[in-house]
Structures are given as C-alpha cells and as structure tokens.
Motif scaffolding. Structure first.
Motif, PDB file in Angstrom:
ATOM      1  N   GLY A 228      -6.085 -14.607  -6.430  1.00 46.77           N
ATOM      2  CA  GLY A 228      -5.745 -15.336  -7.564  1.00 46.77           C
ATOM      3  C   GLY A 228      -4.407 -15.323  -7.650  1.00 46.77           C
ATOM      4  N   ALA A 229      -3.798 -14.585  -8.759  1.00 43.65           N
ATOM      5  CA  ALA A 229      -2.482 -14.606  -9.031  1.00 43.65           C
ATOM      6  C   ALA A 229      -2.213 -12.887  -8.742  1.00 43.65           C
ATOM      7  CB  ALA A 229      -2.071 -14.501 -10.469  1.00 43.65           C
ATOM      8  N   TRP A 230      -3.063 -12.233  -7.946  1.00 44.35           N
ATOM      9  CA  TRP A 230      -2.589 -10.665  -7.925  1.00 44.35           C
ATOM     10  C   TRP A 230      -2.572 -10.429  -6.435  1.00 44.35           C
ATOM     11  CZ3 TRP A 230      -2.501  -6.764 -11.800  1.00 44.35           C
ATOM     12  CH2 TRP A 230      -2.335  -7.445 -12.985  1.00 44.35           C
ATOM     13  N   GLU A 231      -1.829  -9.340  -6.131  1.00 47.03           N
ATOM     14  CA  GLU A 231      -1.825  -8.650  -4.983  1.00 47.03           C
ATOM     15  C   GLU A 231      -1.826  -7.007  -5.171  1.00 47.03           C
ATOM     16  OE1 GLU A 231       2.124  -8.868  -2.482  1.00 47.03           O
ATOM     17  OE2 GLU A 231       0.716 -10.618  -1.805  1.00 47.03           O
ATOM     18  N   VAL A 232      -2.315  -6.418  -4.202  1.00 50.86           N
ATOM     19  CA  VAL A 232      -2.248  -4.938  -4.170  1.00 50.86           C
ATOM     20  C   VAL A 232      -1.568  -4.548  -2.794  1.00 50.86           C
ATOM     21  CG1 VAL A 232      -3.763  -2.769  -4.198  1.00 50.86           C
ATOM     22  CG2 VAL A 232      -4.383  -4.664  -5.405  1.00 50.86           C
ATOM     23  N   GLU A 233      -0.740  -3.672  -2.932  1.00 44.07           N
ATOM     24  CA  GLU A 233       0.193  -3.044  -2.008  1.00 44.07           C
ATOM     25  C   GLU A 233       0.065  -1.336  -1.905  1.00 44.07           C
ATOM     26  OE1 GLU A 233       3.631  -6.260  -0.949  1.00 44.07           O
ATOM     27  OE2 GLU A 233       4.173  -4.433  -2.287  1.00 44.07           O
ATOM     28  N   ILE A 234       0.075  -0.966  -0.506  1.00 44.29           N
ATOM     29  CA  ILE A 234       0.379   0.424  -0.489  1.00 44.29           C
ATOM     30  C   ILE A 234       1.839   0.519  -0.106  1.00 44.29           C
ATOM     31  CG2 ILE A 234      -0.762   0.470   1.700  1.00 44.29           C
ATOM     32  CD1 ILE A 234      -1.512   3.474   0.894  1.00 44.29           C
ATOM     33  N   THR A 235       2.638   1.406  -0.475  1.00 41.62           N
ATOM     34  CA  THR A 235       3.874   1.682  -0.087  1.00 41.62           C
ATOM     35  C   THR A 235       3.949   2.927   0.089  1.00 41.62           C
ATOM     36  OG1 THR A 235       4.588  -0.114  -1.619  1.00 41.62           O
ATOM     37  CG2 THR A 235       6.300   1.377  -0.844  1.00 41.62           C
ATOM     38  N   TYR A 236       4.944   3.420   1.345  1.00 37.16           N
ATOM     39  CA  TYR A 236       5.278   4.736   1.646  1.00 37.16           C
ATOM     40  C   TYR A 236       6.942   4.970   1.643  1.00 37.16           C
ATOM     41  CZ  TYR A 236       5.604   8.691   4.875  1.00 37.16           C
ATOM     42  OH  TYR A 236       5.914   9.897   5.228  1.00 37.16           O
ATOM     43  N   ASN A 237       7.293   5.995   0.888  1.00 37.98           N
ATOM     44  CA  ASN A 237       8.947   6.271   0.915  1.00 37.98           C
ATOM     45  C   ASN A 237       8.941   6.832   2.091  1.00 37.98           C
ATOM     46  OD1 ASN A 237      11.243   7.630   0.366  1.00 37.98           O
ATOM     47  ND2 ASN A 237      10.943   7.040  -2.130  1.00 37.98           N
ATOM     48  N   THR A 238       9.851   6.703   3.320  1.00 37.73           N
ATOM     49  CA  THR A 238      10.059   7.433   4.272  1.00 37.73           C
ATOM     50  C   THR A 238      11.059   8.564   4.015  1.00 37.73           C
ATOM     51  OG1 THR A 238      11.826   6.010   4.917  1.00 37.73           O
ATOM     52  CG2 THR A 238       9.534   5.418   5.807  1.00 37.73           C
TER      53      THR A 238
ATOM     54  N   VAL B 146       3.650   8.367  -1.574  1.00 38.53           N
ATOM     55  CA  VAL B 146       2.865   7.104  -1.258  1.00 38.53           C
ATOM     56  C   VAL B 146       2.213   6.576  -2.624  1.00 38.53           C
ATOM     57  CG1 VAL B 146       0.695   8.018  -0.520  1.00 38.53           C
ATOM     58  CG2 VAL B 146       1.369   5.801   0.225  1.00 38.53           C
ATOM     59  N   TRP B 147       2.339   5.235  -2.975  1.00 38.64           N
ATOM     60  CA  TRP B 147       1.703   4.753  -4.027  1.00 38.64           C
ATOM     61  C   TRP B 147       1.029   3.446  -3.694  1.00 38.64           C
ATOM     62  CZ3 TRP B 147       7.027   5.311  -3.357  1.00 38.64           C
ATOM     63  CH2 TRP B 147       7.754   4.164  -3.305  1.00 38.64           C
ATOM     64  N   CYS B 148       0.245   2.997  -4.545  1.00 39.16           N
ATOM     65  CA  CYS B 148      -0.540   1.818  -4.636  1.00 39.16           C
ATOM     66  C   CYS B 148      -0.113   0.942  -5.745  1.00 39.16           C
ATOM     67  CB  CYS B 148      -2.028   2.011  -4.506  1.00 39.16           C
ATOM     68  SG  CYS B 148      -2.558   2.864  -3.221  1.00 39.16           S
ATOM     69  N   SER B 149       0.091  -0.404  -5.684  1.00 35.16           N
ATOM     70  CA  SER B 149       0.485  -1.208  -6.898  1.00 35.16           C
ATOM     71  C   SER B 149      -0.483  -2.357  -6.812  1.00 35.16           C
ATOM     72  CB  SER B 149       1.913  -1.375  -6.833  1.00 35.16           C
ATOM     73  OG  SER B 149       2.252  -2.070  -5.617  1.00 35.16           O
ATOM     74  N   ALA B 150      -0.870  -2.880  -8.018  1.00 30.63           N
ATOM     75  CA  ALA B 150      -1.520  -3.963  -8.176  1.00 30.63           C
ATOM     76  C   ALA B 150      -0.426  -4.928  -9.081  1.00 30.63           C
ATOM     77  CB  ALA B 150      -2.691  -4.029  -9.157  1.00 30.63           C
ATOM     78  N   SER B 151      -0.230  -6.131  -8.508  1.00 27.26           N
ATOM     79  CA  SER B 151       0.945  -6.867  -9.327  1.00 27.26           C
ATOM     80  C   SER B 151       0.733  -8.404  -9.331  1.00 27.26           C
ATOM     81  CB  SER B 151       2.365  -6.625  -8.240  1.00 27.26           C
ATOM     82  OG  SER B 151       2.585  -5.377  -7.940  1.00 27.26           O
ATOM     83  N   THR B 152       1.277  -8.913 -10.304  1.00 27.16           N
ATOM     84  CA  THR B 152       1.191 -10.395 -10.595  1.00 27.16           C
ATOM     85  C   THR B 152       2.603 -10.830 -11.040  1.00 27.16           C
ATOM     86  OG1 THR B 152       0.035 -12.142 -11.614  1.00 27.16           O
ATOM     87  CG2 THR B 152       0.224 -10.294 -12.866  1.00 27.16           C
TER      88      THR B 152
ATOM     89  N   MET C  96      -7.726   0.814  -7.619  1.00 27.67           N
ATOM     90  CA  MET C  96      -8.565   2.212  -7.648  1.00 27.67           C
ATOM     91  C   MET C  96      -8.933   2.674  -6.405  1.00 27.67           C
ATOM     92  SD  MET C  96      -8.260   2.927 -10.709  1.00 27.67           S
ATOM     93  CE  MET C  96      -6.782   1.875 -11.078  1.00 27.67           C
ATOM     94  N   ASP C  97      -9.332   1.936  -5.549  1.00 27.88           N
ATOM     95  CA  ASP C  97      -9.826   2.179  -4.317  1.00 27.88           C
ATOM     96  C   ASP C  97      -8.640   2.790  -3.452  1.00 27.88           C
ATOM     97  OD1 ASP C  97     -11.804   2.580  -2.002  1.00 27.88           O
ATOM     98  OD2 ASP C  97     -10.579   1.052  -1.028  1.00 27.88           O
ATOM     99  N   CYS C  98      -7.559   2.208  -3.242  1.00 30.43           N
ATOM    100  CA  CYS C  98      -6.347   2.741  -2.660  1.00 30.43           C
ATOM    101  C   CYS C  98      -5.865   3.963  -3.521  1.00 30.43           C
ATOM    102  CB  CYS C  98      -5.173   1.729  -2.913  1.00 30.43           C
ATOM    103  SG  CYS C  98      -3.778   2.298  -2.005  1.00 30.43           S
ATOM    104  N   TRP C  99      -6.010   4.120  -4.591  1.00 25.23           N
ATOM    105  CA  TRP C  99      -5.510   5.264  -5.466  1.00 25.23           C
ATOM    106  C   TRP C  99      -6.560   6.590  -5.116  1.00 25.23           C
ATOM    107  CZ3 TRP C  99      -5.808   6.209 -11.185  1.00 25.23           C
ATOM    108  CH2 TRP C  99      -4.976   7.341 -11.810  1.00 25.23           C
ATOM    109  N   ASN C 100      -7.884   6.306  -4.751  1.00 26.03           N
ATOM    110  CA  ASN C 100      -8.817   7.496  -4.415  1.00 26.03           C
ATOM    111  C   ASN C 100      -8.423   7.946  -3.296  1.00 26.03           C
ATOM    112  OD1 ASN C 100     -10.275   7.496  -6.908  1.00 26.03           O
ATOM    113  ND2 ASN C 100     -11.567   6.052  -6.138  1.00 26.03           N
ATOM    114  N   LYS C 101      -8.072   7.116  -2.169  1.00 26.75           N
ATOM    115  CA  LYS C 101      -7.397   7.393  -0.912  1.00 26.75           C
ATOM    116  C   LYS C 101      -6.281   8.201  -0.623  1.00 26.75           C
ATOM    117  CE  LYS C 101     -10.210   3.689   1.356  1.00 26.75           C
ATOM    118  NZ  LYS C 101     -10.273   2.355   1.954  1.00 26.75           N
ATOM    119  N   ILE C 102      -5.323   7.838  -1.515  1.00 24.29           N
ATOM    120  CA  ILE C 102      -3.989   8.701  -1.419  1.00 24.29           C
ATOM    121  C   ILE C 102      -3.800   9.811  -2.318  1.00 24.29           C
ATOM    122  CG2 ILE C 102      -2.947   6.415  -0.653  1.00 24.29           C
ATOM    123  CD1 ILE C 102      -1.390   6.462  -3.591  1.00 24.29           C
ATOM    124  N   ALA C 103      -4.565  10.140  -3.359  1.00 29.32           N
ATOM    125  CA  ALA C 103      -4.717  11.131  -4.343  1.00 29.32           C
ATOM    126  C   ALA C 103      -4.541  12.471  -3.663  1.00 29.32           C
ATOM    127  CB  ALA C 103      -5.865  11.004  -5.339  1.00 29.32           C
TER     128      ALA C 103
END
Length: 187
Positions: free
Chosen positions: A34-44, A49-55, A160-167
């Motif tokens: 739909g209008a949403w995208e989920v990304e995982i981002t790593y600050n080198t 690391v963080w996950c984001s859901a964006s529209t 939430m799935d991404c967040w559980n994996k990176i927490a």
C-alpha cells in the motif's frame, strides 16, 4: 588563475564529504505494501540499528514510526518545506477522528516524539493499523498533513517483527547480539 585550480579541489572535497555521509547509513527495504514501507537501517559509524515504518503523501511529507535496537520507539513527521526552530512542541495526530495530543520536539524539517507510555502506544499503534487516514495538526488545529493508512496494518506487524530481531537483550547473560543468525552486522 588560482581559482582554476581551487574549483576542482573544492568539488572533489565536496564529493568526498557527500560520499562519506551517504556511506554512514546502510538501509534495506524489508517490506512494502500500500502506502507503507518498512526498512532496517544500520549506522556504520555509531554501530546502531533501527527499523522504520514510513509512508509519504503527494507533497513528499513523511510519517514514520521508528523502533531502535536500544528499545525506544519514536514518531517522526517530516516536511522539507518546514524550517523549524529547535524547541519543544505539542502537535495533534488525528487517526480517523481519534485525536492524540503529542508532546515532542521540533527541529529543522520535522517534529518527533518518543513513545514511552506502553499502554497508550499499544492503543495508538492499534488505531494506526485499523485506520484509513492520519492527519497532523498544530496546536491551533491547523491541518499540516494527511497520510493514507492502506497497508499500515501489515507494515506495523513487519516493523514489530524487525524490532524484535534487533532489540538488545535486557539480560546481559543472554546472547541476542545476532538477530539475523549470520553476523553481528545487519548488512
């Protein structure tokens, strides 16, 4: 004559700085619907690391829910046309006419808030998942932006799935440093 030599040097330095800034963050799209995208981002640089859901809407404004490896959860709204002085602000998030007054921070092109109250955050995210539109207002109830919520339910589940994996674990004796099973770096 000297400027003939300085211009290429300046352009080369500017390109190096831009490349270094681009390489500071590595992102990967995990989900799009739909209008949403989920990304995982790593600050080198900072090694976080963080996950984001964006529209995004048709005015290139963005509405983002961000989950950090440290356990924090944040709300961000960006508009490149805004020029906001850094300061505390209150703003309204209206999900299908359910009003939420949010206390947060303004800076540059965005407003943000930490979502710290667990029960309120669960209700807020539940409304985002079931809603059809979200609008952002200032304290004077002047509408600043509107976003579609089609795809938000699946996107927030993916977030939430991404967040559980990176927490990071709260138990220092539990080994959860490798959320993806291959290496400690997510990329």
């Amino acid at each position: 004559m000297l400027s003939r030599f300085l211009i290429p040097l300046f352009l080369s330095c500017a390109a190096s700085v831009a490349t270094a800034q681009q390489n500071e963050y590595e992102s990967q799209t995990l989900f799009s619907k739909g209008a949403w995208e989920v990304e995982i981002t790593y600050n080198t640089v900072a090694k976080n690391v963080w996950c984001s859901a964006s529209t995004y809407n048709r005015f290139a404004q963005s509405f983002n829910i961000v989950a950090y490896d440290s356990g924090g959860l944040g709300l961000f709204v960006f508009d490149d046309s805004w020029d906001l002085k850094p300061r505390p602000v209150n703003f309204i998030v209206d999900i299908d006419y359910s009003r939420w007054t949010i206390s947060g921070q303004a800076s540059d092109t965005g407003v943000s808030a930490n979502l710290t109250d667990i029960e309120k955050t669960k209700k807020f995210l539940g409304e985002l998942q079931r809603g059809s539109a979200v609008a952002i207002y200032n304290e004077k109830v002047q509408k600043l932006s509107t976003f579609a919520l089609n795809g938000s339910s699946a996107a927030l589940l993916s977030l939430m799935d991404c967040w559980n994996k990176i927490a990071k674990p709260s138990d220092p004796f539990e080994d959860n440093s490798d959320p993806f099973g291959a290496s400690s770096d997510p990329f």
